[in-house]
Every structure is written in C-alpha cells, then in structure tokens.
Write a protein that holds these residues in place. Structure first.
Motif, PDB file in Angstrom:
ATOM      1  N   ASN A 318       0.859  -1.186   0.000  1.00 42.01           N
ATOM      2  CA  ASN A 318       0.000   0.000   0.000  1.00 42.01           C
ATOM      3  C   ASN A 318       0.891   1.229   0.000  1.00 42.01           C
ATOM      4  O   ASN A 318       1.928   1.264   0.691  1.00 42.01           O
ATOM      5  N   ILE A 319       0.498   2.260  -0.764  1.00 38.86           N
ATOM      6  CA  ILE A 319       1.249   3.510  -0.822  1.00 38.86           C
ATOM      7  C   ILE A 319       0.321   4.631  -0.370  1.00 38.86           C
ATOM      8  O   ILE A 319      -0.746   4.833  -0.952  1.00 38.86           O
ATOM      9  N   TYR A 320       0.735   5.353   0.684  1.00 37.19           N
ATOM     10  CA  TYR A 320      -0.094   6.402   1.260  1.00 37.19           C
ATOM     11  C   TYR A 320       0.585   7.760   1.121  1.00 37.19           C
ATOM     12  O   TYR A 320       1.807   7.877   1.190  1.00 37.19           O
ATOM     13  N   ARG A 321      -0.249   8.778   0.949  1.00 34.23           N
ATOM     14  CA  ARG A 321       0.211  10.164   0.978  1.00 34.23           C
ATOM     15  C   ARG A 321      -0.446  10.835   2.177  1.00 34.23           C
ATOM     16  O   ARG A 321      -1.638  10.681   2.414  1.00 34.23           O
ATOM     17  N   ASP A 322       0.342  11.605   2.926  1.00 34.44           N
ATOM     18  CA  ASP A 322      -0.203  12.265   4.118  1.00 34.44           C
ATOM     19  C   ASP A 322       0.413  13.646   4.264  1.00 34.44           C
ATOM     20  O   ASP A 322       1.564  13.881   3.881  1.00 34.44           O
ATOM     21  N   PHE A 323      -0.382  14.553   4.829  1.00 31.59           N
ATOM     22  CA  PHE A 323       0.011  15.947   5.010  1.00 31.59           C
ATOM     23  C   PHE A 323       0.960  16.138   6.193  1.00 31.59           C
ATOM     24  O   PHE A 323       1.449  17.244   6.434  1.00 31.59           O
ATOM     25  N   ALA A 324       1.250  15.078   6.936  1.00 33.79           N
ATOM     26  CA  ALA A 324       2.024  15.196   8.179  1.00 33.79           C
ATOM     27  C   ALA A 324       3.357  15.905   7.953  1.00 33.79           C
ATOM     28  O   ALA A 324       4.084  15.602   7.010  1.00 33.79           O
ATOM     29  N   HIS A 325       3.663  16.843   8.842  1.00 34.71           N
ATOM     30  CA  HIS A 325       4.963  17.514   8.791  1.00 34.71           C
ATOM     31  C   HIS A 325       5.477  17.858  10.192  1.00 34.71           C
ATOM     32  O   HIS A 325       6.664  17.785  10.441  1.00 34.71           O
ATOM     33  N   ALA A 326       4.584  18.194  11.122  1.00 36.78           N
ATOM     34  CA  ALA A 326       4.996  18.459  12.501  1.00 36.78           C
ATOM     35  C   ALA A 326       5.343  17.139  13.191  1.00 36.78           C
ATOM     36  O   ALA A 326       4.819  16.081  12.835  1.00 36.78           O
ATOM     37  N   PRO A 327       6.241  17.161  14.183  1.00 39.61           N
ATOM     38  CA  PRO A 327       6.693  15.924  14.828  1.00 39.61           C
ATOM     39  C   PRO A 327       5.574  15.012  15.319  1.00 39.61           C
ATOM     40  O   PRO A 327       5.598  13.801  15.078  1.00 39.61           O
ATOM     41  N   SER A 328       4.587  15.570  16.009  1.00 43.16           N
ATOM     42  CA  SER A 328       3.506  14.725  16.549  1.00 43.16           C
ATOM     43  C   SER A 328       2.701  14.078  15.432  1.00 43.16           C
ATOM     44  O   SER A 328       2.245  12.938  15.554  1.00 43.16           O
ATOM     45  N   LYS A 329       2.522  14.800  14.327  1.00 44.83           N
ATOM     46  CA  LYS A 329       1.761  14.266  13.198  1.00 44.83           C
ATOM     47  C   LYS A 329       2.543  13.149  12.514  1.00 44.83           C
ATOM     48  O   LYS A 329       1.980  12.122  12.126  1.00 44.83           O
ATOM     49  N   VAL A 330       3.838  13.359  12.337  1.00 40.59           N
ATOM     50  CA  VAL A 330       4.689  12.344  11.712  1.00 40.59           C
ATOM     51  C   VAL A 330       4.681  11.064  12.536  1.00 40.59           C
ATOM     52  O   VAL A 330       4.499   9.961  12.004  1.00 40.59           O
ATOM     53  N   LYS A 331       4.865  11.204  13.840  1.00 40.36           N
ATOM     54  CA  LYS A 331       4.890  10.049  14.737  1.00 40.36           C
ATOM     55  C   LYS A 331       3.569   9.284  14.692  1.00 40.36           C
ATOM     56  O   LYS A 331       3.546   8.054  14.556  1.00 40.36           O
ATOM     57  N   ALA A 332       2.445  10.014  14.767  1.00 36.66           N
ATOM     58  CA  ALA A 332       1.134   9.367  14.782  1.00 36.66           C
ATOM     59  C   ALA A 332       0.836   8.655  13.473  1.00 36.66           C
ATOM     60  O   ALA A 332       0.284   7.545  13.461  1.00 36.66           O
TER      61      ALA A 332
END
Length: 453
Positions: A318-332
């Motif tokens: 599976n290949i996902y794209r996500d808006f995460a950029h802040a540390p907490s978002k990346v970790k989650a």
C-alpha cells in the motif's frame, strides 16, 4: 451586502468569496497573484479580478465589509484607503463570526487532527441530512467547496492557531467563540510565530476562555500536555468531556470501532484517527446524533485529502500520501500504518517544508518520530530554504535531531528519486509525508509503477 476581498486568491479566502456570492452578496476582490485551483474556481464563479494588482478605486464608502487576507501587507494601498474611510475591516475568522452570530458554533482546535476531526463531523451531519455551514482546510469528498455560509443553524469550523491577518496577530481560533469546542492535542508548532512552547500553550488557554458560557470543551485526555492545561485552567460555567481511543479491534487490516454499544468497520485507521473519531462523536452527540446513527455514518468516511490518502495498492503493498509535517503528526501517522500492517516493511519518507521543520533549532523535536519505520528518509530542498530566506540546514543536524538509526537524508530530488525506485516494495507500506510536493517529483507515477496500475 457589498463585500470586498483584499487577497481574494487565498486558498480559503476565495472559497469564502464564492460562498458569499452564492448567498446573494455583491462580491469583489483583488490580488497581486492567483494560482490554481483558486484561479479556475474564481473564473467559474465570475469573481476573478480583471487584472492582477491592488486597486484603491475599488474601495468605496458604500462597502459593508472589507475582508483582509494573510497575504496582504500592512502598507497595502487598498487597506490604507479602507482605514481612511472608516470601513469595517475584518480578518477571515472575524468575518466568519459575523456570519454565524446566531448559529451554534462548533470549533475544532489543536496542533494535529483538526482537519480530519472537522471533516468527520461534517460527514456525519451530511449523512444525517442536517443543515449546517462549515469551514475546513482541505478538500472533502461530497463537498463542492471548503467554505459554506448560508442561513443554516449550525456552523462547523476548523480552528487554526495561526495569526488571523497582518493587522490582527492573534490566532484565528480566538475569534470564533464556540459553543462546542474541541482540542485534539497540543504539540509545539509554528515556531516562527510562537518562539517558545509556553507562548504557544497560552493560545489554547485563551481559546478555552473564548468558549461561550454554557458551552462544552471536548478534549483529548490521552495528551498529557493538554490534560495538564485543562486541569489547571478550569471554568465553572462550561462542561468538560474528556476522550481517548475508543473501543476497537483490528483484523486483517480492517479496524472495527464500538461507540456506546454501536459497532461498525471503518475505512480509516490508526489511533490518531480513532481519537479524531471519538472527538467527532461527542460533538455530533451534542447536535442530536445518536450512537447508531453516528457509527453508520462514520463507517463510510474515507478521510480528507492527503490524510493517509491511498495513492496505490497491490496484493502486498500500500502507498499512502499524508500531510504530516509536525513531529507529533509524523509520529502518529507512522505508528498508524505500522499498527495496521505490522508484518509489512514500512518505508517512511518525510519532506521538511515548513518554517518550523526547516529550522535547525527545531530538529530535536523530531526525536523518536520515525522510530516505528523500518526505513526512514528525510528530504528537504535547498530551494525551499532559499524561498523562505532561511539559513542552510546541515544534514548532520537532521540526523542528530531525529536520532533514527540508519536515517537517510536527501536534499537532491534526483538522488531521492533514484533511491525510491531502487527499493523492494514486496510486503511493504510506503508512506509519503509532506505539506509540499517533493520539489515536483511525480509520486502518483511512482505509486503506479510500484503497483503496476
């Protein structure tokens, strides 16, 4: 009503302009540059300025409101004329409040999960065929626009902590005065605006103070910083509803959730999405939705754009794209994918693109964020640093900050592209996290190549 927009081309500003035109208002606007998709959207609605640039002649005494976008500077000639004429000048959130004074206001604040939680509430209300207005920061399936302003009795707003305008430096969510307020979590961000964590934290104390008397605060009690803030900043004239990860189970890559006895399989996954869902439930409950109705509606929620968005899939990838950029978002986000597919190799590729994430002093905040990835990659473009007029970010400082064994760091997109194409994605998950576009790399094409579709 006659309304003029200074910086009508903004991603949310142009959406409000369209919404007000649809409401029957007379709308004009100007900007010095307008990009897609705002340009086409404005053309389709007859609102694209005749020429680019500022035009003080459009600022007339008969305007009922001037709405000022973040892009406009303090010396903007239209702004100066509006001030000289004594016109009512609003930032975006100040004007949203003016349009919603008589409505029940639901506002979703927090350092992460705002867009998804707002989208979940909107999705459920739409499924229940309830009338509501909204303001959300991303495209959502089933909704033509990201802003809607009508005569509906309810408005659901994503509450941003970023400054409202060049004149009004306070956060946007300080101007919305919710009856139903949500805080999804607190993790230091926007260090160019809030140079210390304490200054950032103070914005959420003020947000709590802005809740209307008799309202409710729905908050994530699993976030220790948030829980401590709420416990130390109690009000006697509002209600409090804590929430955590709801009852659920995962079987063969599918998450099933139970809310007050009602159970259904979901199309989204991860503890962060379960937390968002639980917050959305309590907001919907306040608006008269029962557990069975909520679970039935949320079961077909597929997520907001670029929030664990499935770019491609095959029998074992599976290949996902996500808006995460802040540390907490990346970790989650990383933990969510690993939890859902624990037996698959996880490739996590993060682009540093924001002011905070490109700041050498902020690197230590990323410590542990990529620990659950089997292969961690960080990419940042020298061009992005130049555009933001920021100093160089030394590669060794990135490595030290993330403290991830084997972390690969690229700042040449050709080298990143070569690495991505050289990996074996059998029995794997590929997670692409960025608020940018990897300096123009065709990630959708990569997904198609990997999956053979």
């Amino acid at each position: 009503m006659k309304v003029h927009f200074i910086s009508i081309g903004g991603s949310v500003m142009h959406q409000l302009a369209i919404a007000l035109k649809n409401k029957g208002y007379q709308v004009t606007g100007t900007d010095d540059e307008i990009f897609e998709p705002a340009r086409t959207n404005l053309i389709d609605n007859g609102l694209l300025p005749a020429s680019m640039g500022w035009n003080p002649d459009m600022i007339t005494a008969d305007l009922d409101a001037v709405i000022l976008g973040m892009h406009a500077k303090a010396d903007n000639p239209e702004l100066l004329k509006a001030s000289s004429l004594g016109l009512k000048i609003y930032s975006f959130p100040e004007y949203i409040y003016q349009e919603s004074i008589t409505k029940t206001r639901v506002v979703v604040g927090g350092s992460h999960g705002k867009t998804t939680t707002t989208s979940m509430i909107m999705h459920v209300l739409r499924q229940r065929e309830l009338q509501f207005d909204y303001l959300v920061g991303a495209r959502l399936e089933g909704f033509d626009q990201s802003v809607k302003v009508t005569e509906a009795p309810v408005i659901v707003c994503e509450g941003d902590e970023y400054p409202a305008s060049v004149l009004e430096k306070r956060p946007k969510f300080h101007f919305l005065f919710p009856h139903i307020a949500i805080i999804t979590g607190i993790a230091w961000d926007h260090i160019n605006v809030f140079p210390t964590f304490e200054i950032y934290l103070e914005q959420f104390r003020i947000y709590i103070d802005k809740i209307e008397k008799g309202g409710i605060l729905i908050y994530n009690e699993s976030d220790t910083q948030l829980k401590a803030l709420v416990e130390s900043h109690r009000r006697s004239d509002i209600r409090y509803q804590p929430y955590g990860v709801p009852q659920h189970k995962i079987e063969e890559g599918v998450t099933e959730v139970t809310i007050e006895g009602a159970t259904a399989a979901l199309k989204v996954f991860g503890d962060h999405n379960l937390l968002n869902l639980h917050a959305a439930w309590y907001a919907c409950k306040e608006l008269g939705v029962d557990p069975e109705q909520f679970v039935a509606a949320i079961s077909n929620f597929t997520g907001a754009a670029k929030r664990l968005e499935l770019l491609g899939s095959g029998p074992s990838v599976n290949i996902y794209r996500d808006f995460a950029h802040a540390p907490s978002k990346v970790k989650a986000t990383i933990e969510a994918v690993k939890q859902q597919y624990p037996q698959r190799t996880l490739f996590a590729v993060l682009e540093l693109h924001t002011y905070s994430s490109l700041n050498e002093a902020f690197m230590s905040e990323y410590k542990g964020a990529m620990d659950q990835a089997d292969h961690g990659v960080v990419f940042y473009s020298k061009h992005a640093l130049e555009i933001k007029r920021m100093p160089d970010l030394p590669e060794n400082k990135v490595v030290e900050g993330f403290a991830k064994p084997g972390l690969k760091v690229f700042h040449d997109k050709a080298q990143l592209w070569e690495w991505l194409q050289a990996q074996d994605y059998a029995h794997a998950s590929l997670l692409l996290m960025s608020s940018g576009n990897y300096d123009g790399l065709d990630m959708a094409g990569l997904a198609a190549k990997i999956t053979g579709k």
